[in-house]
Scaffold this active site. Sequence first.
Site, PDB file in Angstrom:
ATOM      1  N   LYS A  87       2.904  15.831 -42.487  1.00 44.47           N
ATOM      2  CA  LYS A  87       3.665  15.527 -41.264  1.00 44.47           C
ATOM      3  C   LYS A  87       3.859  16.788 -40.447  1.00 44.47           C
ATOM      4  O   LYS A  87       4.366  17.800 -40.949  1.00 44.47           O
ATOM      5  CB  LYS A  87       5.049  14.984 -41.648  1.00 44.47           C
ATOM      6  CG  LYS A  87       5.126  13.483 -41.679  1.00 44.47           C
ATOM      7  CD  LYS A  87       6.443  13.051 -42.214  1.00 44.47           C
ATOM      8  CE  LYS A  87       7.395  12.605 -41.148  1.00 44.47           C
ATOM      9  NZ  LYS A  87       8.659  12.104 -41.735  1.00 44.47           N
TER      10      LYS A  87
HETATM   11  C1  E4P Z   1      10.154   9.325 -40.789  1.00 43.53           C
HETATM   12  O1  E4P Z   1       9.019   9.684 -40.760  1.00 43.53           O
HETATM   13  C2  E4P Z   1      11.225  10.000 -40.048  1.00 43.53           C
HETATM   14  O2  E4P Z   1      11.360  11.319 -40.476  1.00 43.53           O
HETATM   15  C3  E4P Z   1      12.517   9.250 -40.177  1.00 43.53           C
HETATM   16  O3  E4P Z   1      12.258   7.874 -39.953  1.00 43.53           O
HETATM   17  C4  E4P Z   1      13.603   9.755 -39.271  1.00 43.53           C
HETATM   18  O4  E4P Z   1      14.707   8.887 -39.348  1.00 43.53           O
HETATM   19  P1  E4P Z   1      16.154   9.277 -38.793  1.00 43.53           P
HETATM   20  O5  E4P Z   1      16.074   9.387 -37.314  1.00 43.53           O
HETATM   21  O6  E4P Z   1      17.038   8.155 -39.228  1.00 43.53           O
HETATM   22  O7  E4P Z   1      16.520  10.596 -39.438  1.00 43.53           O
END
Ligand code: E4P
Length: 220
Positions: A87
């Site tokens: 990521k």
């Molecule tokens: C997933 O890839 C993201 O990091 C995650 O969904 C972020 O979620 P949040 O905005 O609830 O922290």
Amino acid sequence: MKLFLDTANIDEIRHGVEMGVVAGVTTNPSLAASEGVCDLLAYGDAVRQITEIVQGPVSAEVFSNDAASMIDQGRIIATWAGNVVVKLPSTADGFKAMAVLSREGIPINQTLCFSANQALLGVQAGAAYVSPFVGRIDDTGTDGMSLVRDIVDIFSKQNIAVKVLAASLRHPLHVVQAAKIGAHYATIPYKVLLQMMKHPLTDAGVVKFEQDLIAVTGNR
Ligand code: E4P
């Protein structure tokens, strides 16, 4: 639309996989920290453990923000398991790292995506997945799901094969909306997974069936 769990908690992942409803996992530094993981070495152990439970893609995020460190970390993360996806953020340095790592055949999940333009740039840089952050946009008083709709529409019209992974989902309605729009994946917290399967009429029906059987057979 396939469901991923958005967590670094092993018990949650194991439960989701055992139920047969979880096809992959996404993690990020915040989720890792909430499980007591705060350096890349410990993150590697945690992600390897997750990849032993989940056969589908497991996204692991870099722990730094400059391109050179992201490239170094991305190469390390990619060695953790065959189903790991790196990521990288939707920043200038993130795109630079995406370009280098994707050319090396490393699958990339473009994270922290808050605009269709960022998604288009991720496509050019070689991302395999783009993650529009719905809930965080909703938090600003704007409709986050419209970003998912825009990206799905654009990718469809442009024949772009990059997968749309609806992220930062906060409740079951988000999941239904993402599916209706045509997102390929939705990543959800464990709490939302449990909310999705809950219905009072199902619970009442299970109790009623059991009571009716007992009434006829006289035993449990
Ligand atoms: C997933 O890839 C993201 O990091 C995650 O969904 C972020 O979620 P949040 O905005 O609830 O922290």
